[in-house]
Design a protein around this motif. Structure first.
Motif, PDB file in Angstrom:
ATOM      1  N   ALA A  26      38.983  41.583  37.559  1.00  0.00           N
ATOM      2  CA  ALA A  26      39.651  40.512  38.305  1.00  0.00           C
ATOM      3  C   ALA A  26      40.875  41.044  39.040  1.00  0.00           C
ATOM      4  O   ALA A  26      41.127  40.697  40.206  1.00  0.00           O
ATOM      5  CB  ALA A  26      40.039  39.383  37.356  1.00  0.00           C
ATOM      6  N   ARG A  65      32.224  36.085  40.606  1.00  0.00           N
ATOM      7  CA  ARG A  65      32.833  36.203  41.934  1.00  0.00           C
ATOM      8  C   ARG A  65      32.002  35.453  42.970  1.00  0.00           C
ATOM      9  O   ARG A  65      32.549  34.748  43.826  1.00  0.00           O
ATOM     10  CB  ARG A  65      32.957  37.675  42.314  1.00  0.00           C
ATOM     11  CG  ARG A  65      33.673  37.916  43.647  1.00  0.00           C
ATOM     12  CD  ARG A  65      33.802  39.397  43.916  1.00  0.00           C
ATOM     13  NE  ARG A  65      32.483  40.031  43.960  1.00  0.00           N
ATOM     14  CZ  ARG A  65      32.293  41.344  43.876  1.00  0.00           C
ATOM     15  NH1 ARG A  65      33.326  42.157  43.721  1.00  0.00           N
ATOM     16  NH2 ARG A  65      31.088  41.846  43.942  1.00  0.00           N
ATOM     17  N   ALA A  91      39.850  43.108  41.983  1.00  0.00           N
ATOM     18  CA  ALA A  91      39.312  42.277  43.058  1.00  0.00           C
ATOM     19  C   ALA A  91      40.382  41.430  43.744  1.00  0.00           C
ATOM     20  O   ALA A  91      40.094  40.704  44.699  1.00  0.00           O
ATOM     21  CB  ALA A  91      38.215  41.369  42.509  1.00  0.00           C
ATOM     22  N   TRP A 100      42.171  38.958  42.349  1.00  0.00           N
ATOM     23  CA  TRP A 100      42.263  37.577  41.887  1.00  0.00           C
ATOM     24  C   TRP A 100      43.688  37.261  41.459  1.00  0.00           C
ATOM     25  O   TRP A 100      44.366  38.092  40.850  1.00  0.00           O
ATOM     26  CB  TRP A 100      41.325  37.349  40.712  1.00  0.00           C
ATOM     27  CG  TRP A 100      39.881  37.217  41.102  1.00  0.00           C
ATOM     28  CD1 TRP A 100      39.305  37.597  42.279  1.00  0.00           C
ATOM     29  CD2 TRP A 100      38.820  36.672  40.297  1.00  0.00           C
ATOM     30  NE1 TRP A 100      37.958  37.327  42.251  1.00  0.00           N
ATOM     31  CE2 TRP A 100      37.635  36.765  41.062  1.00  0.00           C
ATOM     32  CE3 TRP A 100      38.764  36.132  39.014  1.00  0.00           C
ATOM     33  CZ2 TRP A 100      36.407  36.316  40.567  1.00  0.00           C
ATOM     34  CZ3 TRP A 100      37.549  35.697  38.523  1.00  0.00           C
ATOM     35  CH2 TRP A 100      36.384  35.775  39.288  1.00  0.00           C
ATOM     36  N   ARG A 140      32.558  31.763  42.469  1.00  0.00           N
ATOM     37  CA  ARG A 140      33.872  31.353  42.959  1.00  0.00           C
ATOM     38  C   ARG A 140      33.890  31.257  44.480  1.00  0.00           C
ATOM     39  O   ARG A 140      34.505  30.362  45.053  1.00  0.00           O
ATOM     40  CB  ARG A 140      34.943  32.343  42.482  1.00  0.00           C
ATOM     41  CG  ARG A 140      36.339  31.865  42.833  1.00  0.00           C
ATOM     42  CD  ARG A 140      37.396  32.897  42.586  1.00  0.00           C
ATOM     43  NE  ARG A 140      38.671  32.421  43.092  1.00  0.00           N
ATOM     44  CZ  ARG A 140      39.703  33.193  43.359  1.00  0.00           C
ATOM     45  NH1 ARG A 140      39.614  34.494  43.156  1.00  0.00           N
ATOM     46  NH2 ARG A 140      40.824  32.680  43.825  1.00  0.00           N
ATOM     47  N   GLU A 141      33.189  32.152  45.140  1.00  0.00           N
ATOM     48  CA  GLU A 141      33.153  32.129  46.606  1.00  0.00           C
ATOM     49  C   GLU A 141      32.514  30.857  47.135  1.00  0.00           C
ATOM     50  O   GLU A 141      32.843  30.401  48.237  1.00  0.00           O
ATOM     51  CB  GLU A 141      32.419  33.362  47.124  1.00  0.00           C
ATOM     52  CG  GLU A 141      33.222  34.658  46.951  1.00  0.00           C
ATOM     53  CD  GLU A 141      32.406  35.901  47.279  1.00  0.00           C
ATOM     54  OE1 GLU A 141      31.193  35.757  47.546  1.00  0.00           O
ATOM     55  OE2 GLU A 141      32.984  37.005  47.262  1.00  0.00           O
TER      56      GLU A 141
END
Length: 244
Positions: free
Chosen positions: A117, A47, A120, A122, A50-51
């Protein structure tokens, strides 16, 4: 010379007679298994990575093996963030050269990673299931992704879902499970890896290359899923050891 590759042998003559019951059960009773701490840590790292990629659309390569498919998807979709997930440290550690900047390999349990995921929020635009273990014995239906309790979470992530296998029955069962769980019809079609121009044939995985070289037919299913195709309670996802 053809590469040696055994054809799949199963004691099932057709789709499993228990498929409908298992799919309906997974919809009625969402998976509550506690999440392993190592996968929770791995997801946190993914995560954070990805940010750092800003607004790049997400591609998930589920069960990426040695990570060649993740590399090739990242090269093909250079403006996407591609995350490959596999549970085997040995497979992920094989040296296939540096990863593209837009790719990440993660060692994690897929069942837990998918649920984290989803919790979160996603929403991958593309989601690949490339040559999963077919578990061809009839007694092992619950180990196939469409017979597993995590199946609704896979669908709930949405996006363009693509499954490839060298066992047609696996893909046919997956299509039946899709219709049962989400009312979505998906065609099961032959898949022949194609050459790009005059270049050699481009395979996404070593399995794909091996099966194709040994003359086995390949099959695939591609379906577009809205994020709400299947409604699954997303969280909280309980850590291992909590409430036991």
């Amino acid at each position: 010379m053809q590469a040696p590759s055994r054809a799949i042998v199963s004691n099932q003559p057709g789709p499993h007679e228990d498929l409908s019951r298992r799919v309906m059960r997974s919809l009625a009773h969402p998976l509550r298994k506690p999440v392993a701490e190592h996968t929770r840590d791995a997801f946190t790292r993914a995560r954070c990575w990805r940010e750092t990629r800003g607004d790049m659309p997400l591609i998930l390569d589920a069960g990426c093996g040695v990570g060649l498919s993740t590399r090739r998807l990242a090269e093909r979709f250079a403006d996407h963030a591609v995350i490959g997930v596999d549970r085997s440290a040995a497979r992920l550690s094989r040296d296939h050269g540096p990863l593209p900047d837009n790719a990440l390999l993660v060692r994690a349990d897929l069942v837990d990673f998918w649920r984290l995921a989803l919790a979160a929020g996603w929403q991958p635009v593309r989601h690949y299931l490339l040559y999963p273990n077919p578990y061809p014995k009839a007694a092992h239906l619950k180990m196939r992704w469409h017979g597993h309790p995590v199946f609704p979470a896979i669908l709930a992530l949405g996006g363009r879902l693509e499954l490839r296998s060298n066992w047609k029955l696996y893909v046919e069962e997956f299509a039946l499970a899709l219709e049962l769980a989400a009312g979505v019809t998906a065609a099961v079609e032959p898949y022949v890896p194609a050459a790009a121009g005059r270049l050699p044939v481009e395979y996404l995985t070593p399995f794909e290359q091996k099966y194709h070289a040994s003359g086995q037919p390949l099959w695939r299913l591609v379906v577009g899923l809205p994020p709400d195709a299947v409604l699954v309670p997303a969280g909280p996802v309980r850590p291992a050891g909590e409430g036991e």
